[in-house]
Every structure is written in C-alpha cells, then in structure tokens.
Design a protein around this motif. Structure first.
Motif, mmCIF file in Angstrom:
data_model
loop_
_atom_site.group_PDB
_atom_site.id
_atom_site.type_symbol
_atom_site.label_atom_id
_atom_site.label_comp_id
_atom_site.label_asym_id
_atom_site.label_seq_id
_atom_site.Cartn_x
_atom_site.Cartn_y
_atom_site.Cartn_z
ATOM 1 N N HIS A 5 -5.569 0.325 -11.211
ATOM 2 C CA HIS A 5 -4.489 0.693 -10.121
ATOM 3 C C HIS A 5 -4.797 2.351 -9.744
ATOM 4 C CE1 HIS A 5 -0.141 1.881 -9.339
ATOM 5 N NE2 HIS A 5 -0.675 1.604 -8.104
ATOM 6 N N GLN A 17 -4.139 4.000 -2.466
ATOM 7 C CA GLN A 17 -3.302 2.840 -1.747
ATOM 8 C C GLN A 17 -2.619 3.587 -0.545
ATOM 9 O OE1 GLN A 17 -1.398 1.033 -5.219
ATOM 10 N NE2 GLN A 17 -1.922 -1.246 -4.537
ATOM 11 N N LEU A 19 0.698 -1.203 -0.043
ATOM 12 C CA LEU A 19 -0.090 -0.106 0.122
ATOM 13 C C LEU A 19 0.920 1.181 0.256
ATOM 14 C CD1 LEU A 19 -2.912 -0.902 2.483
ATOM 15 C CD2 LEU A 19 -2.968 -0.814 0.090
ATOM 16 N N VAL A 41 -7.996 -0.822 -3.471
ATOM 17 C CA VAL A 41 -6.655 -0.644 -3.429
ATOM 18 C C VAL A 41 -5.815 -1.860 -3.631
ATOM 19 C CG1 VAL A 41 -6.798 0.998 -1.695
ATOM 20 C CG2 VAL A 41 -6.764 -1.218 -0.866
ATOM 21 N N ALA A 42 -6.615 -3.025 -4.322
ATOM 22 C CA ALA A 42 -5.676 -4.399 -4.699
ATOM 23 C C ALA A 42 -6.940 -5.078 -5.439
ATOM 24 C CB ALA A 42 -5.476 -5.324 -3.308
#
Length: 391
Positions: free
Chosen positions: A343, A348, A288, A318-319
C-alpha cells in the motif's frame, strides 16, 4: 458563389452525448458542464434524463432513443455482417434513426462549437461526418479495432477521466498529444473524518473493516465469494454496499453485513481499512482519493475495459489486481495481505487531479479557441447548394 461568412461567437453551443449505463458518464458530464463558462450553452443527448446531478442554467437535455437496446419496433432482419468500423449498427432499428437524426438536425441548426462523445464510436463518427469537431472520451480497454480508431483519429481531442500514469501502453504518441488527462473527473472525492464516519456506522475505532464496494454498471458482485472472504478473515468486519447478486448457496458468516444502496458511501470508504472494488470509473476514483489498500476486481465489460484498467492500476502500484473475486480462503488471505503490504497512499492520491472539472473545462475552451479562430468561419446560409443558387 462563395458561401457567406459568419463569425462563431463565444456563445456557440457544445453538444454532449452521454451513455446512460452506470453513473460515471452522467457524473462527469455534470461536472464538466458546471465548470464551463456560464455563457456557454450545452445540449445533452441521452437515453435517460433522470440520471444527471444538478446542473447550471443554460443546459438542455434532449432524451433520445437508446442506441443499444431494442424497443420491439425493429422489423428488418440483419442480413449482413456488421462492418469492423462500427460496434452497434444493426439494421432496421427506427430508434437509432430517430436518435441519429435528432443529433444531425441539431448540428445543422445550432452550429455547435464542439461535440463531446461519452461514449459511442458511432456518434463520434456522425459528428465528424457532419463536419462538427468532436472530443472523444477515451476509456481503458482493448480498443485498437477500426471502429474505435476511426473515432479517435477523427477527434479534435481525447478526454481521459484518469491520471496520465494510468495510460495504456498502446495509446500512441499521436493520441497522447491531443489528450486531456483528468483523474477524479466527475467524482466527489472528499471524505469525512474516519472516527466520525465510524461513529455514524456504529463501528468501533479498533475494529478491522473490509469494505466491498459494488458498482451499478453491471449485475453486481456475487455474494458467495464475498462470504468466503469474510470466513477467511473472521476477526474483520465485512460490509458490502451497492448491488450484490445473491447466491442461494452462499454460506454467510456473522461478520458479513450487506447494506445495499446507501447515500453515505463516503462514510463507508472513510471507515474502511481495506477495500475490495471493481475498476469502474466511480469506485476507482473514490478508492484512489481515499488512499486505501485496494483489491481491484475487474467486472466483465465490452472490450475488456475493466480488465485493462485493473492491469494498469496494478502496474502503477496503486492497487493489487486479481482476475476475479478469490474463490478460496487461501486466495482471499493472499490478496488482502498483498494489498496491505504494498500500500502506498501518496501514490494513489497523486492519481487524482486537483480541480479536474475546472482543468477539463479550461482545456475545452482552449480547444474551441484553437479550432475556431476569431476570424469569420464559412457556413452555408441557404438551403440550396451554391451551384444551384447561381442559376
């Protein structure tokens, strides 16, 4: 006879139970302890004394038997079902008696201001039973069972080593009201320059690189599916660091390299274009903070800890979470593409709290001030009960 009064001084100690599995528990303990005021003594209870980073003066580590592993001295057959209010309470374990007795004896003599529990529902409940306020570290997972709820409900505060945006839906308002969220707690998230890191790793500046980051809390990722991933993207260099479980049937291509345990993991993260990692605390915070495309792969843990963490990471954008390492070339390509296409590095990096350790230490000190007002606090100074002392 009324019990005498004694004021709790600013130097009243903090107790800290640390689970010895993996690295995250010890790392965040050290970060918090080092951020606390220098005059605040801390006593740490852990089954290992060699897993902690360097800590300041005024910190004692008391090694106790593991609460979770048999030693061979157990002599009583467990003839009753374990109650739902407990998670690991087998009968006839002298090591558990010794560990719990050591902590209870310290409660009685040290008069602690607070006990931090990271993590054991039984230790948290022991503190409450012994009339010691405790802070319970709250981890992700399916933890609505009576044992966890007793530990959370009885806690003076809850500490979550991740951002508030990654809170689970079942963490109710009562829990959140007494929670300190501290994303990045215990993890050094500073990264070197990408080009400098690639130079140290002998990787060309224009080489696409996929990093597989395997933690130390379990058996490690198996090698066979990683080999499939490397074959799926033959123009990318695949590097693995950490623990890898080698499969005899793994067919590994030339673009896959296993570097094992390394001291410079920050170089690998800085150099990577995409990262495949579990959702354990340490790799999670590293990725992160780096703001890299991430394929999040939960490993098996009690109470589906990493499964729930992967779910909230995916939900927060965030993923890109997958249920397990992809099993085919097509699945790998889809997962890597999704991680890169969706992305958002700013989102993140917003999950990492600036000075998380300092914020946590301030929160703990404020909690102690609220729990223990400057006026005197009643404690017993005689070994006999007050009723007997009057006779």
């Amino acid at each position: 006879m009324t019990a005498p009064l004694r004021a709790l001084t600013p130097a009243a100690p903090i107790g800290y139970f640390v689970h010895h599995q993996g690295r995250g528990h010890a790392e965040r303990c050290a970060a918090i302890v080092n951020a606390l005021p220098a005059h605040r003594p801390v006593t740490i209870f852990c089954a290992r004394g060699d897993i902690f980073p360097r800590m300041r003066a005024g910190v004692d580590i008391v090694v106790i038997p593991s609460l979770f592993e048999p030693t061979g001295a157990e002599v009583v057959q467990d003839f009753t079902a374990q109650p739902d209010t407990l998670h690991c309470a087998p009968l006839g374990w002298p090591g558990i008696r010794q560990a719990m007795g050591t902590m209870a004896a310290w409660f009685m003599t040290a008069h602690p201001a607070l006990m931090i529990c990271d993590v054991s529902a039984e230790v948290a409940q022991l503190a409450r039973i012994c009339s010691v306020p405790h802070v319970k570290v709250l981890q992700h997972g399916q933890r609505s069972d009576p044992g966890h709820r007793a530990a959370y409900d009885g806690a003076a505060g809850l500490l979550v080593p991740s951002a508030a945006c990654l809170a689970q839906d079942d963490w109710d308002d009562g829990m959140r009201a007494k929670t300190c969220f501290a994303g990045g707690l215990g993890v050094d998230t500073a990264l070197p320059d990408r080009d400098a890191a690639r130079g140290r790793l002998n990787i060309a500046a224009d080489q696409d690189m996929v990093l597989v980051l395997s933690g130390g809390g379990g058996t490690g990722f198996p090698s066979a599916p990683i080999a499939v991933g490397a074959r799926a993207l033959p123009d990318s260099l695949w590097l693995t660091v950490g623990k890898i479980a080698r499969d005899w049937h793994a067919t590994e291509p030339a673009n896959l390299r296993h570097d094992g345990w390394v001291d410079n993991v920050a170089d690998y993260i800085a150099a990577a274009d995409c990262i495949v990692a579990s959702t354990g605390n340490t790799p999670c915070q590293h990725v992160l903070a780096a703001g890299k495309p991430w394929v999040a792969v939960p490993e098996w843990r009690y109470f589906d800890e990493q499964v729930e963490k992967a779910r909230v990471l995916h939900q927060a954008g965030v993923a890109h979470a997958v249920p397990g390492l992809p099993s085919s070339v097509q699945q790998w390509r889809a997962a890597i593409t999704a991680a890169r296409d969706n992305h958002d590095p700013a989102r993140q990096q917003a999950c990492v709290t600036p000075d998380a350790a300092g914020k946590t230490a301030d929160w703990l000190e404020a909690l102690i001030d609220r729990l223990w007002p400057k006026t005197a606090t009643p404690i017993m100074t005689e070994s006999r009960p007050a009723a007997l002392a009057e006779t």
